[in-house]
Motif scaffolding. Structure first.
Motif, PDB file in Angstrom:
ATOM      1  N   HIS A  10       0.852  -1.181   0.000  1.00  0.00           N
ATOM      2  CA  HIS A  10       0.000   0.000   0.000  1.00  0.00           C
ATOM      3  C   HIS A  10       0.888   1.232   0.000  1.00  0.00           C
ATOM      4  O   HIS A  10       1.706   1.420   0.906  1.00  0.00           O
ATOM      5  CB  HIS A  10      -0.895   0.042   1.245  1.00  0.00           C
ATOM      6  N   ALA A  12       1.463   4.867   0.900  1.00  0.00           N
ATOM      7  CA  ALA A  12       0.851   5.743   1.884  1.00  0.00           C
ATOM      8  C   ALA A  12       1.857   6.794   2.293  1.00  0.00           C
ATOM      9  O   ALA A  12       3.059   6.622   2.122  1.00  0.00           O
ATOM     10  CB  ALA A  12       0.412   4.950   3.128  1.00  0.00           C
ATOM     11  N   ARG A 138      -3.600   5.140   8.526  1.00  0.00           N
ATOM     12  CA  ARG A 138      -3.038   4.913   7.187  1.00  0.00           C
ATOM     13  C   ARG A 138      -3.659   3.692   6.500  1.00  0.00           C
ATOM     14  O   ARG A 138      -3.147   3.209   5.503  1.00  0.00           O
ATOM     15  CB  ARG A 138      -1.515   4.725   7.296  1.00  0.00           C
ATOM     16  N   GLY A 139      -4.759   3.200   7.025  1.00  0.00           N
ATOM     17  CA  GLY A 139      -5.434   2.080   6.393  1.00  0.00           C
ATOM     18  C   GLY A 139      -4.853   0.721   6.727  1.00  0.00           C
ATOM     19  O   GLY A 139      -5.204  -0.275   6.094  1.00  0.00           O
ATOM     20  N   SER A 142      -7.466  -1.795   8.018  1.00  0.00           N
ATOM     21  CA  SER A 142      -8.292  -2.273   6.911  1.00  0.00           C
ATOM     22  C   SER A 142      -7.542  -3.299   6.070  1.00  0.00           C
ATOM     23  O   SER A 142      -8.105  -4.327   5.669  1.00  0.00           O
ATOM     24  CB  SER A 142      -8.710  -1.088   6.030  1.00  0.00           C
ATOM     25  N   HIS A 178     -16.199  -2.974   7.662  1.00  0.00           N
ATOM     26  CA  HIS A 178     -15.795  -4.133   6.866  1.00  0.00           C
ATOM     27  C   HIS A 178     -16.861  -5.225   6.847  1.00  0.00           C
ATOM     28  O   HIS A 178     -16.566  -6.370   6.531  1.00  0.00           O
ATOM     29  CB  HIS A 178     -14.468  -4.683   7.386  1.00  0.00           C
ATOM     30  N   GLU A 213     -14.878   1.152   2.325  1.00  0.00           N
ATOM     31  CA  GLU A 213     -14.647   1.959   3.505  1.00  0.00           C
ATOM     32  C   GLU A 213     -13.729   3.111   3.157  1.00  0.00           C
ATOM     33  O   GLU A 213     -12.976   3.065   2.200  1.00  0.00           O
ATOM     34  CB  GLU A 213     -14.018   1.141   4.647  1.00  0.00           C
ATOM     35  N   THR A 214     -13.824   4.166   3.942  1.00  0.00           N
ATOM     36  CA  THR A 214     -12.952   5.300   3.758  1.00  0.00           C
ATOM     37  C   THR A 214     -11.682   5.095   4.531  1.00  0.00           C
ATOM     38  O   THR A 214     -11.712   4.823   5.732  1.00  0.00           O
ATOM     39  CB  THR A 214     -13.650   6.588   4.263  1.00  0.00           C
ATOM     40  N   ARG A 215     -10.554   5.242   3.866  1.00  0.00           N
ATOM     41  CA  ARG A 215      -9.276   5.018   4.533  1.00  0.00           C
ATOM     42  C   ARG A 215      -8.674   6.340   4.965  1.00  0.00           C
ATOM     43  O   ARG A 215      -8.903   7.334   4.332  1.00  0.00           O
ATOM     44  CB  ARG A 215      -8.315   4.279   3.591  1.00  0.00           C
TER      45      ARG A 215
END
Length: 215
Positions: A10, A12, A138-139, A142, A178, A213-215
């Protein structure tokens, strides 16, 4: 980016985060540290003092029952799960008695038994999720949950189960984003002084049920 080998990268702010299955050899102490930061109030009653509790967790860790997030080679997040009778955090009654002695060990075994959650057939049970304080937002949580869902699907499970305590609304909100839904809540006022919470909510998610979902 999912790499196809249980790892996912990811991009970020602050650098890429890689998510992979299995706890890398040599990082057991770091994983134990993260677990203690997240769950020390709950585990401390059974595995205190903290330094001894962290060593116990690190020594008996089942590396193949964890998903980790890495910033470079540094573990910044971990999610544990139970499958086939084994979870990320191991150590049976004999290990507890060997570490703490019979007199101090027996009450600890009783406390640990209160935290046990046995998977039903076709069910993967999450042991917990912990993210380093400096890397939150920072996700990572998730990403760990997404990889846990892949583990469940690849293991033939049709449901993921977890338990969240009443003093952790942030974690519950993450799980709800989730696709986890509450199925029951157990009131545990007798654990307030010992472990700091008074209710445990069991949540389920069907494997393959993913929500944006919003990260």
């Amino acid at each position: 980016m999912h790499t196809g080998d249980g790892s996912e990268t990811h991009g970020a702010e602050g650098g890429a985060i890689t998510v992979r299955r299995d706890v890398p050899t040599g990082t057991e102490g770091r994983v134990a540290e993260l677990y203690w930061e997240a769950f020390g109030r709950k585990l401390g009653a059974a595995l205190d003092p903290p330094d001894k509790g962290r060593r116990f967790i690190a020594t008996h860790l089942h590396r193949d029952r964890g998903v980790v997030a890495l910033a470079g080679d540094h573990v910044v997040g971990v999610a544990g799960f139970q499958l086939g009778g084994r979870g990320l955090t191991g150590g049976g009654p004999a290990d507890v008695l060997r570490t703490y002695g019979a007199v101090r060990g027996l009450p600890r075994l009783a406390l640990l038994a209160l935290l046990e959650r046995t998977p039903a057939p076709g069910q993967l049970v999450m042991d917990g999720i912990a993210v380093d304080a400096g890397h939150r937002g920072r996700g990572i949580g998730s990403a760990l949950l997404e990889e846990i869902a892949r583990v469940a699907a690849g293991s033939g499970c049709d449901r993921i189960r977890l338990d969240v305590i009443d003093v952790n609304p942030r974690a519950r909100a993450l799980y709800e984003r989730h696709g986890f839904t509450a199925v029951r809540t157990e009131q545990t006022p007798y654990l307030r002084r010992l472990m700091g919470f008074t209710a445990v909510t069991t949540m389920h998610r069907s494997v393959g049920d993913r929500r944006d979902e919003t990260r």
